[in-house]
Design an enzyme around this catalytic site. Structure first.
Site, PDB file in Angstrom:
ATOM      1  N   GLY A 192     -17.638   1.274  -3.669  1.00 13.80           N
ATOM      2  CA  GLY A 192     -17.291   1.200  -5.256  1.00 13.80           C
ATOM      3  C   GLY A 192     -16.191   2.203  -5.402  1.00 13.80           C
TER       4      GLY A 192
ATOM      5  N   LEU B  82     -19.886   5.462  -5.999  1.00 17.43           N
ATOM      6  CA  LEU B  82     -21.280   5.557  -5.827  1.00 17.43           C
ATOM      7  C   LEU B  82     -21.381   7.154  -5.617  1.00 17.43           C
ATOM      8  CD1 LEU B  82     -22.093   2.956  -3.370  1.00 17.43           C
ATOM      9  CD2 LEU B  82     -23.113   3.318  -5.482  1.00 17.43           C
TER      10      LEU B  82
ATOM     11  N   TYR C  24       0.964  -1.072  -0.032  1.00 18.87           N
ATOM     12  CA  TYR C  24      -0.046   0.037   0.013  1.00 18.87           C
ATOM     13  C   TYR C  24       0.874   1.237   0.122  1.00 18.87           C
ATOM     14  CZ  TYR C  24      -4.241  -2.593   0.749  1.00 18.87           C
ATOM     15  OH  TYR C  24      -5.567  -3.466   0.638  1.00 18.87           O
TER      16      TYR C  24
HETATM   17  P1  NAP Z   1     -14.254   2.704  -0.628  1.00 21.93           P
HETATM   18  O1  NAP Z   1     -14.952   3.208   0.765  1.00 21.93           O
HETATM   19  O2  NAP Z   1     -15.350   2.098  -1.446  1.00 21.93           O
HETATM   20  O3  NAP Z   1     -13.840   3.860  -1.514  1.00 21.93           O
HETATM   21  C1  NAP Z   1     -13.045   4.765  -0.828  1.00 21.93           C
HETATM   22  C2  NAP Z   1     -13.245   6.310  -1.478  1.00 21.93           C
HETATM   23  O4  NAP Z   1     -14.344   6.646  -1.660  1.00 21.93           O
HETATM   24  C3  NAP Z   1     -12.244   7.562  -1.348  1.00 21.93           C
HETATM   25  O5  NAP Z   1     -11.784   8.126  -2.473  1.00 21.93           O
HETATM   26  C4  NAP Z   1     -13.218   8.387  -0.556  1.00 21.93           C
HETATM   27  O6  NAP Z   1     -13.002   9.565  -0.773  1.00 21.93           O
HETATM   28  C5  NAP Z   1     -14.470   8.007  -1.355  1.00 21.93           C
HETATM   29  N1  NAP Z   1     -15.754   8.240  -0.396  1.00 21.93           N
HETATM   30  C6  NAP Z   1     -15.895   7.421   0.714  1.00 21.93           C
HETATM   31  N2  NAP Z   1     -17.060   8.061   1.113  1.00 21.93           N
HETATM   32  C7  NAP Z   1     -17.438   9.003   0.482  1.00 21.93           C
HETATM   33  C8  NAP Z   1     -18.698   9.928   0.534  1.00 21.93           C
HETATM   34  N3  NAP Z   1     -19.441  10.040   1.401  1.00 21.93           N
HETATM   35  N4  NAP Z   1     -18.694  10.881  -0.592  1.00 21.93           N
HETATM   36  C9  NAP Z   1     -17.805  11.029  -1.390  1.00 21.93           C
HETATM   37  N5  NAP Z   1     -16.806  10.102  -1.668  1.00 21.93           N
HETATM   38  C10 NAP Z   1     -16.738   9.290  -0.450  1.00 21.93           C
HETATM   39  O7  NAP Z   1     -13.078   1.870  -0.320  1.00 21.93           O
HETATM   40  P2  NAP Z   1     -11.794   1.773  -0.915  1.00 21.93           P
HETATM   41  O8  NAP Z   1     -10.648   2.731  -0.680  1.00 21.93           O
HETATM   42  O9  NAP Z   1     -11.924   1.235  -2.243  1.00 21.93           O
HETATM   43  O10 NAP Z   1     -11.267   0.137  -0.106  1.00 21.93           O
HETATM   44  C11 NAP Z   1     -11.205   0.190   1.290  1.00 21.93           C
HETATM   45  C12 NAP Z   1     -10.334  -0.581   1.984  1.00 21.93           C
HETATM   46  O11 NAP Z   1     -10.302  -2.065   1.422  1.00 21.93           O
HETATM   47  C13 NAP Z   1      -8.828  -0.223   1.594  1.00 21.93           C
HETATM   48  O12 NAP Z   1      -8.296   0.940   2.331  1.00 21.93           O
HETATM   49  C14 NAP Z   1      -8.114  -1.386   1.638  1.00 21.93           C
HETATM   50  O13 NAP Z   1      -7.762  -1.437   3.105  1.00 21.93           O
HETATM   51  C15 NAP Z   1      -8.899  -2.583   1.298  1.00 21.93           C
HETATM   52  N6  NAP Z   1      -8.741  -2.788  -0.299  1.00 21.93           N
HETATM   53  C16 NAP Z   1      -8.530  -4.047  -0.212  1.00 21.93           C
HETATM   54  C17 NAP Z   1      -8.190  -4.646  -1.625  1.00 21.93           C
HETATM   55  C18 NAP Z   1      -7.726  -6.145  -1.921  1.00 21.93           C
HETATM   56  O14 NAP Z   1      -7.599  -6.249  -2.912  1.00 21.93           O
HETATM   57  N7  NAP Z   1      -7.994  -6.921  -0.785  1.00 21.93           N
HETATM   58  C19 NAP Z   1      -8.290  -3.936  -2.626  1.00 21.93           C
HETATM   59  C20 NAP Z   1      -8.686  -2.635  -2.522  1.00 21.93           C
HETATM   60  C21 NAP Z   1      -8.912  -2.091  -1.323  1.00 21.93           C
HETATM   61  P3  NAP Z   1     -12.214  10.440   0.340  1.00 21.93           P
HETATM   62  O15 NAP Z   1     -11.177  10.231   0.601  1.00 21.93           O
HETATM   63  O16 NAP Z   1     -12.528  11.914  -0.103  1.00 21.93           O
HETATM   64  O17 NAP Z   1     -13.597  10.294   1.600  1.00 21.93           O
END
Ligand code: NAP
Length: 298
Positions: free
Chosen positions: A214, A218, A56
Site C-alpha cells: 500500500g 499499511l 522514476y
Molecule cells: P510498497 O512496498 O507498497 O511501498 C514502499 C513504501 O512502504 C516505502 O515508503 C517504505 O518505506 C514503506 N515500507 C515498506 N515496508 C515497510 C515497513 N515494514 N514498515 C514501514 N514502512 C514500510 O511499494 P511501492 O514503492 O509503492 O512500489 C514498489 C515498486 O513498484 C516501485 O519501486 C516501482 O518499481 C513499482 N511501481 C510501479 C508503478 C506502475 O505504475 N507500474 C507504480 C508505482 C510503483 P521505507 O523506504 O522507509 O522502507
C-alpha cells in the site's frame, strides 16, 4: 515453499519471484558504493530482477542505477532489468514537455528505450512495459515498435502496466505480452474483482504487483484499523513480520503474482523473500480478505 524464480509466461523470461522496485531509489540518497552494495545484497537474497521506468526520480533513477553497473559491470550478468515508457512528465530534465501526458507512439517508444539503455549502461532490456494506457494508443503501432526493438536485439520481452483486461487482450492479440504490472494489496483489491487476475490466469501470464504494501500506508499508525489488527494478529500467529504476511497473502493467488518491493532497506527485501516460505491456511487467507473488504466475502 515457492520457487525463488518464476517464468512469467510460457515463452516469458525467468525472473526472481521477488522483484526490487527502483521507483524511490533517488530518495534513498545512497552513495555509489551503497548502491552497488544494495544490488549485491539483493542478488545474495536471490532478488535478481530490478524494476525501473524512464520517469522514476524525475528521470534520474536509471542513471543512478546505471552508474552502479558501470562501476561494477560483473553485476550485469547476474540481474534482469525491467523498464517502462509511455508517460511524459513536465520536468527541468524535459523542457520540451509542456503538459504531463502519455505518448505511446512508435517514435517515443523507440527513443525512450534507447535512452533507457544508455542510462542503465546495458545493451539489452529483459522486459519493456508500456507504463499506463494512453487514450491515443494505436495497438498496431505499438506492436510494430516492439517488433523493431526485438529485431534490433534491444529488448527481449514486452508487457504492459495498469492496462485493463480488455486493453491487455487488444495488444496481446498482436504481440505476446508476458505481464501486466498492476497495483494490488489489501488496500487495493480491484485486480481481484474486475477480471484482471482472471484474464492473466487464462493466458498463463503472471502479473507483477506494485505497492504491495500500500505504498507504506499499511504501516501508518492507526490503532482503529481492523485490517491492521488482523494483520498484526496473524503475523504473531505465523511468527512473521506484517510485510512477509502481506507478500505471502499476495503470492498465494493462483495467477502467480510477482511482488515488487519498494524499500531501500534490505530488511524489508528480506521480509519479502521470507514470504516465499510462508503459506497461509485458507481460512487465515480469507481473514485478511474479509478485513480488507470490511465485510464477509463468502
Ligand atoms: P510498497 O512496498 O507498497 O511501498 C514502499 C513504501 O512502504 C516505502 O515508503 C517504505 O518505506 C514503506 N515500507 C515498506 N515496508 C515497510 C515497513 N515494514 N514498515 C514501514 N514502512 C514500510 O511499494 P511501492 O514503492 O509503492 O512500489 C514498489 C515498486 O513498484 C516501485 O519501486 C516501482 O518499481 C513499482 N511501481 C510501479 C508503478 C506502475 O505504475 N507500474 C507504480 C508505482 C510503483 P521505507 O523506504 O522507509 O522502507
Amino acid at each position: 515453499m515457492l520457487s525463488p524464480r518464476l517464468s512469467l509466461s510460457r515463452h516469458g523470461p525467468s525472473f526472481s519471484r521477488i522483484v526490487a522496485g527502483m521507483w524511490r531509489l533517488a530518495d534513498w540518497n545512497l552513495s555509489l558504493a551503497e548502491r552497488i552494495r544494495l544490488i549485491e545484497q539483493c542478488i545474495e537474497l536471490g532478488v535478481t530482477t530490478f524494476d525501473h521506468a524512464d520517469i522514476y526520480g524525475d528521470y534520474q533513477c536509471q542513471q543512478l542505477f546505471g552508474a552502479a553497473l558501470q562501476q561494477a559491470p560483473a553485476l550485469k550478468q547476474q540481474i534482469q532489468l525491467v523498464s517502462k515508457c509511455g508517460i511524459k512528465l513536465t520536468s527541468s530534465h524535459r523542457l520540451e514537455h509542456r503538459i504531463k501526458h502519455y505518448d505511446t507512439s512508435a517514435a517515443h517508444i523507440l527513443a525512450s528505450t534507447e535512452r533507457t539503455l544508455a542510462e542503465l549502461q546495458v545493451e539489452t532490456l529483459d522486459l519493456l512495459l508500456i507504463h499506463r494506457p494512453d487514450p491515443l494508443m494505436d495497438y498496431d503501432e505499438m506492436a510494430r515498435a516492439f517488433e523493431t526493438l526485438r529485431a534490433a536485439g534491444k529488448v527481449r520481452h514486452f508487457g504492459v502496466s495498469n492496462f485493463t483486461p480488455l486493453q491487455f487482450e487488444a495488444l496481446n492479440s498482436r504481440i505476446e505480452l508476458v505481464t501486466n504490472q498492476v497495483e494490488f494489496s489489501p488496500l487495493q483489491l480491484s485486480a481481484l474483482q474486475d477480471g484482471q487476475f482472471d484474464t492473466l490466469q487464462r493466458h498463463g501470464v503472471a502479473p507483477m504487483i506494485w505497492s504491495a504494501l500500500g505504498g507504506g500506508l499499511l504501516f501508518r499508525h492507526n490503532d482503529t484499523s481492523p485490517l491492521q489488527a488482523v494483520l498484526a494478529q496473524l503475523a504473531a500467529q505465523y511468527g512473521s513480520s506484517v510485510a512477509s504476511l502481506v507478500y505471502a497473502w499476495i503470492m498465494q493467488l493462483p495467477c502467480r503474482p510477482l511482488p515488487l518491493t519498494g524499500s531501500g532497506r534490505i530488511e524489508v527485501i528480506r521480509d519479502a523473500v521470507a514470504a516465499c516460505s510462508l503459506s497461509l491456511e485458507r481460512q487465515d487467507w480469507y481473514r485478511i480478505l474479509q478485513a480488507a473488504c470490511g465485510h464477509e466475502v463468502a
